[in-house]
Design a protein around this motif. Structure first.
Motif, PDB file in Angstrom:
ATOM      1  N   ARG A 118       0.717  -1.188  -0.229  1.00 50.00           N
ATOM      2  CA  ARG A 118       0.191  -0.073  -0.240  1.00 50.00           C
ATOM      3  C   ARG A 118       0.941   1.217  -0.620  1.00 50.00           C
ATOM      4  O   ARG A 118       0.460   2.002  -0.572  1.00 50.00           O
ATOM      5  N   LEU A 119       1.893   0.781   0.864  1.00 50.97           N
ATOM      6  CA  LEU A 119       2.398   2.247   0.479  1.00 50.97           C
ATOM      7  C   LEU A 119       3.103   2.986  -0.841  1.00 50.97           C
ATOM      8  O   LEU A 119       3.413   3.608  -1.250  1.00 50.97           O
ATOM      9  N   GLU A 120       3.937   1.407  -1.514  1.00 50.09           N
ATOM     10  CA  GLU A 120       4.505   1.849  -2.968  1.00 50.09           C
ATOM     11  C   GLU A 120       3.515   2.096  -3.529  1.00 50.09           C
ATOM     12  O   GLU A 120       3.305   2.990  -4.655  1.00 50.09           O
ATOM     13  N   ALA A 121       2.256   1.149  -3.981  1.00 51.49           N
ATOM     14  CA  ALA A 121       1.276   0.915  -5.010  1.00 51.49           C
ATOM     15  C   ALA A 121      -0.400   2.290  -4.623  1.00 51.49           C
ATOM     16  O   ALA A 121      -0.615   3.211  -5.942  1.00 51.49           O
ATOM     17  N   PHE A 122      -0.243   2.908  -3.210  1.00 54.40           N
ATOM     18  CA  PHE A 122      -1.256   3.604  -2.844  1.00 54.40           C
ATOM     19  C   PHE A 122      -0.767   5.338  -2.510  1.00 54.40           C
ATOM     20  O   PHE A 122      -0.804   6.234  -3.004  1.00 54.40           O
ATOM     21  N   ALA A 123       0.547   5.136  -1.397  1.00 54.49           N
ATOM     22  CA  ALA A 123       0.350   6.487  -0.812  1.00 54.49           C
ATOM     23  C   ALA A 123       1.638   7.317  -1.143  1.00 54.49           C
ATOM     24  O   ALA A 123       1.825   8.238  -0.914  1.00 54.49           O
ATOM     25  N   MET A 124       2.104   6.877  -2.319  1.00 54.08           N
ATOM     26  CA  MET A 124       3.194   7.430  -2.975  1.00 54.08           C
ATOM     27  C   MET A 124       2.573   8.073  -3.770  1.00 54.08           C
ATOM     28  O   MET A 124       3.131   8.952  -4.638  1.00 54.08           O
ATOM     29  N   GLN A 125       1.674   8.055  -3.954  1.00 57.12           N
ATOM     30  CA  GLN A 125       0.886   8.860  -5.465  1.00 57.12           C
ATOM     31  C   GLN A 125      -0.261   9.604  -4.669  1.00 57.12           C
ATOM     32  O   GLN A 125      -0.958   9.809  -6.183  1.00 57.12           O
ATOM     33  N   ASN A 126      -1.217   9.373  -3.398  1.00 55.78           N
ATOM     34  CA  ASN A 126      -2.049  10.077  -3.243  1.00 55.78           C
ATOM     35  C   ASN A 126      -1.873  10.836  -2.154  1.00 55.78           C
ATOM     36  O   ASN A 126      -1.522  10.982  -1.148  1.00 55.78           O
TER      37      ASN A 126
END
Length: 205
Positions: A118-126
């Motif tokens: 989730r850190l790599e796929a979501f938090a880094m982009q949102n």
């Protein structure tokens, strides 16, 4: 505003159904097998992962524009390790017995596939709010599996829930026996497999 609320709702509900981290992505299986022999440690582990995932997502989202790409994984690990340490110390201070039951598995949250994913796929982009909601959704989705498996294993394997006897003594007097296999790790794998099968069957429908 309505569109924004709908997006946030989707971010929260997807990990609970169509994009479930355990049932659809088959992540976090190791800890799901290791801490579900009883319901209480399963609940605590689920809450710990939910809290850490939510806060780690927010922190990484806030820092995403300042983190050099080449060291982003290192930064993510440092943030997660700090949060895991805090949670571990809180458990030792206020729920020592559960902390002992969970043993090293609290520390291993650092390498949890769901969290790092989730850190790599979501938090880094949102943005932080969306990342917080995503973290809570994925954490609760993971916790849901732990609670289901832990509850079934403790009930059938020990006749209790949360340490309290559920199956009455008269049942044992009549010949009922606890299923000792439910306390074994292999049964956790079988139960998780059954839950995945049921969930995917319903999703196809």
């Amino acid at each position: 505003m309505g569109k924004l609320s709908k997006e946030y709702k989707q971010v929260f509900t997807n990990p609970l159904s169509t994009d479930h981290p355990v049932l659809m992505q088959v992540l976090g299986i190791c800890s799901a097998l290791a801490v579900t022999s009883q319901l209480r440690p399963a609940i605590v582990m689920g809450l710990a992962v939910t809290i850490i995932t939510a806060f780690a997502n927010v922190i990484i989202s806030c820092l995403r524009n300042t983190i050099p790409t080449r060291i982003r994984i290192v930064v993510q690990l440092v943030v997660v390790a700090a949060l895991v340490t805090v949670v571990s110390q809180v458990l030792k201070a206020f729920a020592y017995d559960v902390s002992v039951e969970l043993s090293v598995y609290v520390g291993l949250i650092i390498t949890n596939c769901i969290l790092m994913g989730r850190l790599e796929a979501f938090a880094m982009q949102n943005k932080p709010l969306a990342s917080l909601i995503d973290g809570i959704g994925n954490g609760l989705g993971y916790a849901m599996i732990l609670v289901i498996v832990g509850g079934v294993r403790e009930l059938l394997g020990r006749g209790s829930l949360m340490g309290f006897q559920v199956i009455p003594s008269c049942a044992y007097d009549a010949g009922y026996l606890n299923n000792g296999m439910m306390t074994m790790p292999a049964m956790a794998l079988i139960l998780v497999g059954c839950v995945i099968w049921v969930h995917r069957s319903r999703m196809k429908e």
